[in-house]
Design an enzyme around this catalytic site. Sequence first.
Site, PDB file in Angstrom:
ATOM      1  N   GLU A  83       0.007  -1.552   5.579  1.00 37.86           N
ATOM      2  CA  GLU A  83       1.107  -1.175   6.465  1.00 37.86           C
ATOM      3  C   GLU A  83       0.977   0.271   6.907  1.00 37.86           C
ATOM      4  O   GLU A  83       1.256   0.618   8.058  1.00 37.86           O
ATOM      5  CB  GLU A  83       2.443  -1.394   5.744  1.00 37.86           C
ATOM      6  CG  GLU A  83       3.676  -1.293   6.638  1.00 37.86           C
ATOM      7  CD  GLU A  83       4.271   0.102   6.716  1.00 37.86           C
ATOM      8  OE1 GLU A  83       5.199   0.310   7.517  1.00 37.86           O
ATOM      9  OE2 GLU A  83       3.799   1.005   5.980  1.00 37.86           O
ATOM     10  N   ASP A 119       0.815  -1.214   0.000  1.00 34.99           N
ATOM     11  CA  ASP A 119       0.000   0.000   0.000  1.00 34.99           C
ATOM     12  C   ASP A 119       0.848   1.262   0.000  1.00 34.99           C
ATOM     13  O   ASP A 119       2.009   1.263   0.412  1.00 34.99           O
ATOM     14  CB  ASP A 119      -0.963   0.008   1.186  1.00 34.99           C
ATOM     15  CG  ASP A 119      -0.253  -0.070   2.536  1.00 34.99           C
ATOM     16  OD1 ASP A 119       0.772  -0.765   2.627  1.00 34.99           O
ATOM     17  OD2 ASP A 119      -0.743   0.561   3.497  1.00 34.99           O
TER      18      ASP A 119
END
Length: 386
Positions: free
Chosen positions: A142, A81
């Site tokens: 994350e 991400d």
Amino acid sequence: MPLHPERLAETFVRLCEIDSPSRREGRLAVFLKGLFAAEFNAEILEDDSAGATGSDTGNLVVRIGGRDGIRPPFFCNCHLDTVEPCAGVKVRRIGDTFTSTGPTVLGADDKAGIAMLIEMARCLKDESRLQVPLEFVFTTCEEIGLLGAKRFDFSLLRASSGYALDSAGIDLAVIAAPAANHFTALIQGLAAHAGLHPENGINAIQLASLAVAAIPLGRLDKDSTANIGLITGGKATNIIPEQVRIEGEVRSHSAKKLARYTAAIEDEFRLAIDRHGVLPREISGPGRRRAQLEFLVEEQFPAMALDQDDPVLQRLTRAAALLRRQLRFTVAGGGSDANIFSAQGLPTAILGTGMTDVHTTEESITLKAMVRTTELLLALARQDPA
């Protein structure tokens, strides 16, 4: 065969231009599954973390088998991400430097790392030196609390240690990172008309302000920091605010200090209420005459600390020696997936990739930096990891 800088650059640009905000990493996951299956006949595993994280994909483990089935693999970790704004990224390259062309982040955090892993695997395949099996771990979410790593199915890993490519700087390894607590203080005061009967109210925002003013913030000592980042409350200017919500964090490399500073913050909120959150007896108002506090603490991530004689660092030192480089070992102030992996008994060092100004629209990285880190990864793979 040497690595191919322009191939690495092309891969990096391709990755950056695939949208993958937190919880919508699915398109990037599909791309990586296809690439590793087609080029390496890799074994690709996906865990069932999506239901817990809210992502449209689970975490991925990519296994590329080497010819040596005796020596244990090490794993490399990147997160899929990127932070917002990251929709429709278009990459600009000027000379050796990559930036975003528009009002978005570039996505070098963490797509530079992913590109390096792809180039590493390609180089080893080209030169038929894929001796040690490789394991790549790609996590989701994350950037919003290490959610993917926290929900990762560790039974999918064969490696017992690894490296996370998720730091600024070049030729450095992060060997320690703090633990962090997230706290939420919910103050319940008493609502009243601000013009007609203000004496019947208890102003929750004022109580919060008194507490916040008394709380030490910023760097508390060499090991610890604290911050308050969110305050929400109130309904209208003519209503004594009944509720306020304050959110913040405490970080420390010391578990004892983390607990002590977190408790001290709660104490300041309770002290503000004890001193200023009670209506005088002579005031005729609502039945409840005292403000209330709910103080919630959640562990964001555990501390990570590696010893200099840890095999994961010794292997890294040997790799740097092969390249005639001197690595800098440093202590970080932030958390990453490495905190979670290390807490699970899988020592994980964090490697600098050369990205700069991450989490801003000024984010950039150079091809030279990516090449240099990829060379280090290749040196890790070309040596005996035992």
